[in-house]
Design a protein around this motif. Structure first.
Motif, PDB file in Angstrom:
ATOM      1  N   VAL A 260     -15.912  12.350   3.608  1.00  0.00           N
ATOM      2  CA  VAL A 260     -17.256  11.810   3.787  1.00  0.00           C
ATOM      3  C   VAL A 260     -18.112  12.212   2.586  1.00  0.00           C
ATOM      4  O   VAL A 260     -18.233  13.389   2.263  1.00  0.00           O
ATOM      5  N   GLY A 261     -18.674  11.228   1.905  1.00  0.00           N
ATOM      6  CA  GLY A 261     -19.443  11.466   0.687  1.00  0.00           C
ATOM      7  C   GLY A 261     -18.589  11.502  -0.568  1.00  0.00           C
ATOM      8  O   GLY A 261     -19.116  11.587  -1.681  1.00  0.00           O
ATOM      9  N   GLY A 262     -17.255  11.430  -0.392  1.00  0.00           N
ATOM     10  CA  GLY A 262     -16.374  11.485  -1.559  1.00  0.00           C
ATOM     11  C   GLY A 262     -15.536  10.245  -1.757  1.00  0.00           C
ATOM     12  O   GLY A 262     -15.072   9.967  -2.858  1.00  0.00           O
ATOM     13  N   GLY A 263     -15.338   9.466  -0.712  1.00  0.00           N
ATOM     14  CA  GLY A 263     -14.527   8.264  -0.828  1.00  0.00           C
ATOM     15  C   GLY A 263     -14.940   7.230   0.197  1.00  0.00           C
ATOM     16  O   GLY A 263     -15.395   7.561   1.298  1.00  0.00           O
ATOM     17  N   GLY A 264     -14.805   5.978  -0.177  1.00  0.00           N
ATOM     18  CA  GLY A 264     -15.088   4.882   0.740  1.00  0.00           C
ATOM     19  C   GLY A 264     -13.840   4.059   0.937  1.00  0.00           C
ATOM     20  O   GLY A 264     -13.188   3.666  -0.033  1.00  0.00           O
ATOM     21  N   LEU A 265     -13.450   3.821   2.181  1.00  0.00           N
ATOM     22  CA  LEU A 265     -12.238   3.072   2.491  1.00  0.00           C
ATOM     23  C   LEU A 265     -12.611   1.912   3.396  1.00  0.00           C
ATOM     24  O   LEU A 265     -13.228   2.107   4.452  1.00  0.00           O
ATOM     25  N   TYR A 266     -12.263   0.694   2.978  1.00  0.00           N
ATOM     26  CA  TYR A 266     -12.698  -0.513   3.655  1.00  0.00           C
ATOM     27  C   TYR A 266     -11.491  -1.356   4.048  1.00  0.00           C
ATOM     28  O   TYR A 266     -10.689  -1.737   3.194  1.00  0.00           O
ATOM     29  N   TRP A 267     -11.383  -1.628   5.348  1.00  0.00           N
ATOM     30  CA  TRP A 267     -10.287  -2.462   5.832  1.00  0.00           C
ATOM     31  C   TRP A 267     -10.433  -3.913   5.355  1.00  0.00           C
ATOM     32  O   TRP A 267     -11.530  -4.437   5.257  1.00  0.00           O
ATOM     33  N   SER A 268      -9.283  -4.549   5.132  1.00  0.00           N
ATOM     34  CA  SER A 268      -9.219  -6.001   5.035  1.00  0.00           C
ATOM     35  C   SER A 268      -8.522  -6.508   6.287  1.00  0.00           C
ATOM     36  O   SER A 268      -7.982  -5.723   7.079  1.00  0.00           O
ATOM     37  N   SER A 269      -8.490  -7.814   6.482  1.00  0.00           N
ATOM     38  CA  SER A 269      -7.777  -8.383   7.622  1.00  0.00           C
ATOM     39  C   SER A 269      -6.312  -8.653   7.301  1.00  0.00           C
ATOM     40  O   SER A 269      -5.560  -9.099   8.163  1.00  0.00           O
ATOM     41  N   VAL A 271      -2.461  -8.245   6.682  1.00  0.00           N
ATOM     42  CA  VAL A 271      -1.364  -7.448   7.235  1.00  0.00           C
ATOM     43  C   VAL A 271      -0.286  -7.272   6.169  1.00  0.00           C
ATOM     44  O   VAL A 271       0.108  -8.225   5.498  1.00  0.00           O
ATOM     45  N   GLU A 272       0.180  -6.040   6.007  1.00  0.00           N
ATOM     46  CA  GLU A 272       1.252  -5.759   5.052  1.00  0.00           C
ATOM     47  C   GLU A 272       2.619  -5.871   5.733  1.00  0.00           C
ATOM     48  O   GLU A 272       3.525  -6.509   5.235  1.00  0.00           O
ATOM     49  N   ASN A 273       2.775  -5.221   6.869  1.00  0.00           N
ATOM     50  CA  ASN A 273       4.015  -5.283   7.636  1.00  0.00           C
ATOM     51  C   ASN A 273       3.697  -4.922   9.079  1.00  0.00           C
ATOM     52  O   ASN A 273       2.521  -4.850   9.464  1.00  0.00           O
ATOM     53  N   VAL A 274       4.710  -4.659   9.882  1.00  0.00           N
ATOM     54  CA  VAL A 274       4.495  -4.459  11.307  1.00  0.00           C
ATOM     55  C   VAL A 274       3.681  -3.207  11.620  1.00  0.00           C
ATOM     56  O   VAL A 274       3.048  -3.102  12.671  1.00  0.00           O
ATOM     57  N   ILE A 275       3.647  -2.241  10.690  1.00  0.00           N
ATOM     58  CA  ILE A 275       2.932  -0.997  10.987  1.00  0.00           C
ATOM     59  C   ILE A 275       1.697  -0.764  10.120  1.00  0.00           C
ATOM     60  O   ILE A 275       0.912   0.135  10.406  1.00  0.00           O
ATOM     61  N   ALA A 276       1.519  -1.534   9.030  1.00  0.00           N
ATOM     62  CA  ALA A 276       0.453  -1.218   8.073  1.00  0.00           C
ATOM     63  C   ALA A 276      -0.372  -2.447   7.714  1.00  0.00           C
ATOM     64  O   ALA A 276       0.104  -3.581   7.785  1.00  0.00           O
ATOM     65  N   SER A 277      -1.610  -2.192   7.300  1.00  0.00           N
ATOM     66  CA  SER A 277      -2.510  -3.228   6.813  1.00  0.00           C
ATOM     67  C   SER A 277      -3.139  -2.751   5.510  1.00  0.00           C
ATOM     68  O   SER A 277      -3.110  -1.561   5.181  1.00  0.00           O
ATOM     69  N   ARG A 278      -3.731  -3.705   4.783  1.00  0.00           N
ATOM     70  CA  ARG A 278      -4.266  -3.383   3.461  1.00  0.00           C
ATOM     71  C   ARG A 278      -5.729  -2.955   3.535  1.00  0.00           C
ATOM     72  O   ARG A 278      -6.495  -3.395   4.394  1.00  0.00           O
ATOM     73  N   PHE A 279      -6.091  -2.093   2.586  1.00  0.00           N
ATOM     74  CA  PHE A 279      -7.473  -1.636   2.481  1.00  0.00           C
ATOM     75  C   PHE A 279      -7.776  -1.346   1.020  1.00  0.00           C
ATOM     76  O   PHE A 279      -6.893  -1.298   0.169  1.00  0.00           O
ATOM     77  N   ILE A 280      -9.051  -1.149   0.734  1.00  0.00           N
ATOM     78  CA  ILE A 280      -9.491  -0.810  -0.613  1.00  0.00           C
ATOM     79  C   ILE A 280     -10.239   0.508  -0.551  1.00  0.00           C
ATOM     80  O   ILE A 280     -10.959   0.787   0.413  1.00  0.00           O
ATOM     81  N   VAL A 281     -10.027   1.365  -1.545  1.00  0.00           N
ATOM     82  CA  VAL A 281     -10.684   2.662  -1.565  1.00  0.00           C
ATOM     83  C   VAL A 281     -11.468   2.804  -2.860  1.00  0.00           C
ATOM     84  O   VAL A 281     -11.022   2.368  -3.918  1.00  0.00           O
ATOM     85  N   ILE A 282     -12.659   3.392  -2.769  1.00  0.00           N
ATOM     86  CA  ILE A 282     -13.467   3.680  -3.953  1.00  0.00           C
ATOM     87  C   ILE A 282     -13.817   5.157  -3.936  1.00  0.00           C
ATOM     88  O   ILE A 282     -14.043   5.746  -2.884  1.00  0.00           O
ATOM     89  N   SER A 283     -13.811   5.765  -5.121  1.00  0.00           N
ATOM     90  CA  SER A 283     -14.139   7.191  -5.188  1.00  0.00           C
ATOM     91  C   SER A 283     -14.664   7.539  -6.565  1.00  0.00           C
ATOM     92  O   SER A 283     -14.549   6.758  -7.507  1.00  0.00           O
ATOM     93  N   ASP A 284     -15.249   8.720  -6.672  1.00  0.00           N
ATOM     94  CA  ASP A 284     -15.695   9.237  -7.957  1.00  0.00           C
ATOM     95  C   ASP A 284     -14.530   9.790  -8.757  1.00  0.00           C
ATOM     96  O   ASP A 284     -14.529   9.794  -9.980  1.00  0.00           O
ATOM     97  N   ALA A 285     -13.524  10.273  -8.044  1.00  0.00           N
ATOM     98  CA  ALA A 285     -12.425  10.964  -8.717  1.00  0.00           C
ATOM     99  C   ALA A 285     -11.482  10.001  -9.422  1.00  0.00           C
ATOM    100  O   ALA A 285     -10.927  10.309 -10.475  1.00  0.00           O
ATOM    101  N   ASN A 286     -11.285   8.818  -8.866  1.00  0.00           N
ATOM    102  CA  ASN A 286     -10.329   7.864  -9.406  1.00  0.00           C
ATOM    103  C   ASN A 286     -11.079   6.731 -10.102  1.00  0.00           C
ATOM    104  O   ASN A 286     -11.803   5.986  -9.444  1.00  0.00           O
ATOM    105  N   PRO A 287     -10.925   6.582 -11.424  1.00  0.00           N
ATOM    106  CA  PRO A 287     -11.669   5.543 -12.134  1.00  0.00           C
ATOM    107  C   PRO A 287     -11.203   4.138 -11.806  1.00  0.00           C
ATOM    108  O   PRO A 287     -11.845   3.174 -12.161  1.00  0.00           O
ATOM    109  N   ASP A 288     -10.085   3.997 -11.152  1.00  0.00           N
ATOM    110  CA  ASP A 288      -9.589   2.683 -10.771  1.00  0.00           C
ATOM    111  C   ASP A 288      -9.557   2.593  -9.248  1.00  0.00           C
ATOM    112  O   ASP A 288      -9.195   3.542  -8.562  1.00  0.00           O
ATOM    113  N   TYR A 289      -9.925   1.430  -8.742  1.00  0.00           N
ATOM    114  CA  TYR A 289      -9.864   1.262  -7.303  1.00  0.00           C
ATOM    115  C   TYR A 289      -8.411   1.293  -6.865  1.00  0.00           C
ATOM    116  O   TYR A 289      -7.496   1.021  -7.642  1.00  0.00           O
ATOM    117  N   ASN A 290      -8.194   1.608  -5.612  1.00  0.00           N
ATOM    118  CA  ASN A 290      -6.853   1.696  -5.072  1.00  0.00           C
ATOM    119  C   ASN A 290      -6.719   0.684  -3.953  1.00  0.00           C
ATOM    120  O   ASN A 290      -7.253   0.871  -2.868  1.00  0.00           O
TER     121      ASN A 290
END
Length: 626
Positions: A260-269, A271-290
């Protein structure tokens, strides 16, 4: 004003004495607080647009009534029922025109009525202005009031997303668990057993927590948003119209809040596979989004996007100034032909493109592929295909982004070959035939000045000098070197005589026309264009390109050595009509006007340049094919 004050005063006195108010009646109904009696007038409630209604600050009292002037085709009487606006029959209120960026969205969230704003972002997409559950738009990327709630992927707004919700280890066998607890258990990758990957997809997707007409973004939509940021870390995320925050995440093992206060993680709709879905993360530590995947028991932020694109719009469209690449010829399939049309005040939103059939000359199609308007000024490229049925002018009714104009493109005769073909036209009342030559940039020019009896054999060939036009005037006889002069200025584009109009050289605007008109001679259909059909007075750019093609001979030598063989025809003085510098200088008009002046190509033995001069002077005209 005094009478109104006394009237209101007695209303309050009456109310204080009897607990009822009567207007036009001395005996108000005992069951009413206000009794209005009239057979000629009605009750007029507050009248406002939907945007103005939505600007009423919370909390809105149940029973508040307004007339929404732009809700529906004729407006609607509306009442707030404590949750949302309805009409007087209790049916949900008709919506006014939705304008992303100004319209607000009212909906039920966690059982409470809320109102969020909207913003336009990358690709013209419309988003809510805050995360679901946030109490305000972010004032910084670590604004705690803007963090909002944390959803497990695929679950609805059932209360589990609240950061302090209780936890349970009992998995759900249905899409709706029936409680508001956060599923937490070590080693479990889904809150639902068996898993269901068909959740959250689209505005009508199961468990979609967004308001009506909004949904979770897809992965490509989140990537488009990221690619629009000026900075690839949290600063760019917050600087974007979405003002995204670093609200952290909730772990599925014990429901703990982390980052909290260090990273933002946002769901997308997505689906990657039966157990996982995609999201985007933003942070100060990583200069590239993940852009990554995660099991669906994690709690991430949700930002909703409108299910349809926000329509693109522009402020103006300039067909008359369109740049045409390639040429069209009667009976020959168009190849490499395109029109570049400029526009202003684009809103950065998308458009669906356009396909337009030609008129005037049949057989052609102008096609604009779907794309996105610039924020501000930009250009649209229409590709021209097909085979023109005849020569003439093909016209296309351009209609895009709320603006329209007519695009005109000349179609040459199939028999015309510049350099060998001749042009026959009427000039000074007689039929004349001129040859054609190819100049710089493969432009096709007449082989002599208007009024010349032959192609120049030298820079001082008097038979090739031709006539001298005042800027913007037509072929009315004034251009003849010996024409009579007059001092009476014209107040119209067409003076109605063939006299050379002289002006006071000590008083602006130094023009034969008063008031001035700078919109003469532009284009093949330009007012007073003296050139034959399909030819124009050259623009500044065209004549400058010709000058540049002369290389080191930027003078009268280069002018005569060029395919155009421009002679030193002199000019006619606009103040007294006398001929000056004949055989020593050349002065060739462009269609460009600036301030009081017009631009012309000035030639001397050791000098050549495009300069500004008064419009009353008489100068040579050399026509170029449009």
């Amino acid at each position: 004003m005094k009478q109104l004050f006394i009237y209101i005063f007695w209303i309050f006195i009456s109310y204080g004495l009897s607990a009822q108010v009567g207007i036009n009646t001395s005996t108000p109904n005992t069951k009413s607080a206000l009794d209005i009696n009239s057979t000629t007038k009605g009750l007029l409630p507050p009248r406002m647009t939907e945007a103005q209604r939505d600007a009423i600050t919370d909390p809105i009292p149940a029973g508040l009534q307004v007339w929404c002037s732009n809700c529906g085709p004729t407006g609607e009487m509306q009442v707030y029922d404590g949750v949302s606006w309805t009409n007087l029959a209790g049916v949900p209120a008709v919506q006014g025109p939705f304008t992303c960026g100004t319209s607000k969205v009212s909906f039920q969230y966690n059982g409470i009525p809320v109102k969020y704003g909207t913003v336009v972002s990358a690709g013209g997409r419309c988003w809510l202005d805050r995360n679901l559950g946030a109490s305000q738009v972010a004032t910084s990327y670590n604004d705690a009031a803007a963090y909002g709630d944390l959803f497990q992927w695929g679950r609805g707004a059932d209360g589990h997303q609240i950061r302090t919700s209780g936890i349970t280890s009992i998995l759900s066998s249905s899409d709706t668990p029936g409680h508001g607890m956060f599923f937490a258990m070590t080693g479990i990758d889904n809150w639902r057993s068996p898993a269901n990957t068909n959740l959250w997809q689209g505005a009508t997707g199961t468990n979609n927590p967004c308001p009506s007409g909004f949904r979770l973004p897809t992965t490509p939509e989140l990537v488009t948003e990221y690619n629009s940021w000026s900075n690839p870390i949290v600063n760019g995320a917050f600087a974007s119209p979405l003002k995204m925050t670093v609200g952290g995440q909730r772990y599925p093992d014990a429901g703990a809040l982390v980052d909290v206060g260090g990273g933002g993680l946002y769901w997308s709709s997505t689906v990657e596979n039966v157990i996982a879905s995609r999201f985007i993360v933003i942070s100060d530590a990583n200069p590239d989004y993940n852009l990554s995947t995660q099991v669906r028991t994690y709690g991430f932020s949700v930002r909703c996007i409108k299910d349809t694109n926000y329509p693109g719009s522009i402020g103006s469209l300039d067909c008359s100034g369109a740049s045409i690449d390639g040429t069209l010829t009667d009976g020959i399939a168009a190849s490499g032909v395109a029109a570049d049309i400029s526009y202003t005040n684009g809103n950065g939103a998308s458009h669906v493109g356009q396909t337009v059939l030609s008129s005037g000359v049949a057989g052609l199609t102008a096609t604009l592929t779907a794309g996105t308007f610039a924020n501000g000024s930009g250009n649209l490229i229409y590709t021209i295909t097909g085979t023109p049925a005849t020569d003439g002018t093909a016209e296309f009714a351009i209609n895009i982004g709320g603006q329209n104009c007519t695009l005109s493109i000349p179609v040459a005769s199939a028999s015309f070959t510049c350099g060998t073909s001749t042009v026959t036209f009427t000039y000074r009342g007689s039929s004349v035939t001129y040859g054609t030559v190819i100049g710089a940039g493969n432009r096709c020019w007449l082989d002599r000045n208007l009024g010349a009896s032959q192609v120049a054999t030298s820079s001082t060939d008097a038979a090739a000098y031709g006539d001298l036009f005042q800027w913007g005037r037509g072929d009315d006889g004034h251009q003849i070197r010996t024409s009579t002069i007059t001092t009476i200025l014209s107040n119209t584009d067409i003076p109605g005589h063939g006299n050379f109009i002289t002006v006071n050289q000590n008083a602006s605007p130094y023009d034969w026309r008063s008031p001035q008109n700078s919109n003469l001679w532009q284009g093949v259909n330009g007012v007073n264009n003296p050139c034959p059909t399909g030819f124009i007075i050259p623009s500044y750019a065209i004549l400058n390109a010709e000058l540049s093609s002369w290389g080191s001979n930027q003078n009268s030598i280069g002018a005569f050595a060029s395919p155009l063989k421009l002679p030193l025809a002199g000019y006619r003085n606009g103040s007294n009509g006398s001929l000056l510098d004949v055989g020593t200088t050349g002065h060739y008009s462009t269609s460009a006007a600036a301030s009081f002046f017009s631009t012309n190509l000035h030639l001397e033995n050791n000098f050549a340049s495009l300069i500004l001069r008064v419009r009353a002077n008489g100068r040579s005209v050399r026509c170029v094919k449009d």
